[in-house]
Design an enzyme around this catalytic site. Structure first.
Site, PDB file in Angstrom:
ATOM      1  N   ASP A 152       0.837  -1.206   0.000  1.00  0.00           N
ATOM      2  CA  ASP A 152       0.000   0.000   0.000  1.00  0.00           C
ATOM      3  C   ASP A 152       0.873   1.257   0.000  1.00  0.00           C
ATOM      4  O   ASP A 152       0.569   2.248  -0.673  1.00  0.00           O
ATOM      5  CB  ASP A 152      -0.938   0.000   1.215  1.00  0.00           C
ATOM      6  CG  ASP A 152      -1.862  -1.208   1.225  1.00  0.00           C
ATOM      7  OD1 ASP A 152      -2.294  -1.636   0.133  1.00  0.00           O
ATOM      8  OD2 ASP A 152      -2.136  -1.740   2.312  1.00  0.00           O
TER       9      ASP A 152
ATOM     10  N   HIS B 227      -5.423  -3.681   5.532  1.00  0.00           N
ATOM     11  CA  HIS B 227      -4.846  -4.037   4.230  1.00  0.00           C
ATOM     12  C   HIS B 227      -5.922  -4.575   3.290  1.00  0.00           C
ATOM     13  O   HIS B 227      -5.737  -5.581   2.631  1.00  0.00           O
ATOM     14  CB  HIS B 227      -3.727  -5.068   4.446  1.00  0.00           C
ATOM     15  CG  HIS B 227      -2.957  -5.416   3.205  1.00  0.00           C
ATOM     16  ND1 HIS B 227      -2.343  -4.459   2.415  1.00  0.00           N
ATOM     17  CD2 HIS B 227      -2.683  -6.616   2.611  1.00  0.00           C
ATOM     18  CE1 HIS B 227      -1.733  -5.054   1.404  1.00  0.00           C
ATOM     19  NE2 HIS B 227      -1.939  -6.366   1.488  1.00  0.00           N
TER      20      HIS B 227
END
Length: 328
Positions: free
Chosen positions: A161, A188
């Site tokens: 990310d 996530h």
């Protein structure tokens, strides 16, 4: 440079092969174990033989196990002495499959490995890329704690990310990508992914009206890759790159040079027991879990909105841990 033994579980797979390549190139790695199942399309021993020809110091060995083998019965040689175990194992979510089904399958796969780590390398940092990360990491960490082991050794890899957010900010601003560092907090998956653009000099220059779309672009980046691969794969190469970045940080910390990266860990910085934020890795694994720092108004709103979603996903992991035990 230090000399650490590292194992990549699922090392012959789509993420595992490039991750093994990158870890074999890490100057802190003296031994690399490629661990996979005998049913893998490429034999683990073949991946190990291939990597053993790199002109780096790492000695590379392959280990293959049958799908019904228990790692705790078979993986002693592979895991003993490991300082870092990277686990990009598990099955991808199938169309129409609900998250609970996926959790039960993948938590079972993770448990098979992590319980063996608890027995054979209880001091290793165990870094998980097993979906759904938001649930699997709490499940494994709680089971690890039941064994009386240190929860600072269990880490969820969310680095991809950050990697994506940094690349997208570079593309928008034109600033050198090497100088961009975007913390990504929360979890996530989907809306639980919250990039803090305001905390980076380049990111902070992005006009406020453009931030929501960029935020969404980071959240949806995995889906874009799946669509571009036409259903024939997911983010494997970028995930391996991100996993290796986290792996390097862990090994550097163990070797005495602390490094800060974002990771999903047991946490007290919010009212949730697990949370992704900046983490400094040191000689015992997770050394410091950093506070969130100043947030923009947009980020504050997003944080409050993601908490109930993440709370529910954590609860599913805690429920799994309550109903299961590591084998002796």
């Amino acid at each position: 440079m230090a000399n650490y033994k590292v194992c990549v579980v699922g090392g012959a797979g789509g993420i595992g092969q490039p991750l093994s390549l990158l870890m074999a190139m890490d100057p802190n790695v003296s031994e690399l174990c490629v661990y996979d199942l005998t049913l893998a399309m490429v034999p683990a021993e073949g991946v190990a033989a291939d990597l053993s020809h790199l002109n780096h110091k790492a000695v590379v060995k392959g280990y293959a196990f049958d799908k019904d083998d228990r790692a705790i019965d078979k993986a002693e040689e592979c895991l003993t002495g490991c300082s870092l175990v990277l686990i990009p194992a598990g099955v991808p979510r199938k169309p129409g499959q609900d998250r609970k089904d996926l959790l039960n399958i993948n938590a079972g796969i993770a448990k098979n490995i992590v319980e063996a780590c608890a027995k054979f390398c209880p001091d290793a940092v165990v870094a998980l890329i097993v979906n759904p990360v938001n649930s699997v990491v709490p499940a494994m960490c709680e089971l690890w704690k039941k064994k009386g082991l240190n929860p600072k050794k269990i880490v969820g890899i969310t680095t991809l990310d950050c990697v994506r957010a940094e690349k997208f900010v570079h593309e928008v601003t034109g600033q050198p990508v090497g100088g961009i560092s975007i913390p990504v907090i929360g979890g996530h998956a989907g809306t639980t992914i919250l990039p803090l653009f305001s905390q980076d000099a380049a990111g902070a220059t992005i006009p406020a009206d453009k931030v929501p779309d960029l935020d969404k672009k980071v959240q949806d980046a995995g889906t874009v890759v799946v669509a571009a691969k036409n259903g024939k794969g997911s983010a494997t190469l970028s995930m391996a790159f991100a996993g290796a970045r986290l792996g390097r940080a862990v090994l550097s910390g163990l070797a005495g040079t602390p490094v800060t990266e974002c990771a999903y860990v047991e946490s007290t910085i919010t009212d949730l027991p697990y949370f992704a934020s900046k983490v400094t890795f040191g000689k015992d694994g997770v050394e410091t879990v950093h506070d969130l720092g100043p947030l923009s108004d947009y980020e504050k709103g997003r944080l409050e909105a993601l908490k109930p979603v993440l709370k529910e996903e954590i609860a599913a992991g805690l429920e799994y841990a309550a109903a299961n035990e590591f084998a002796a």
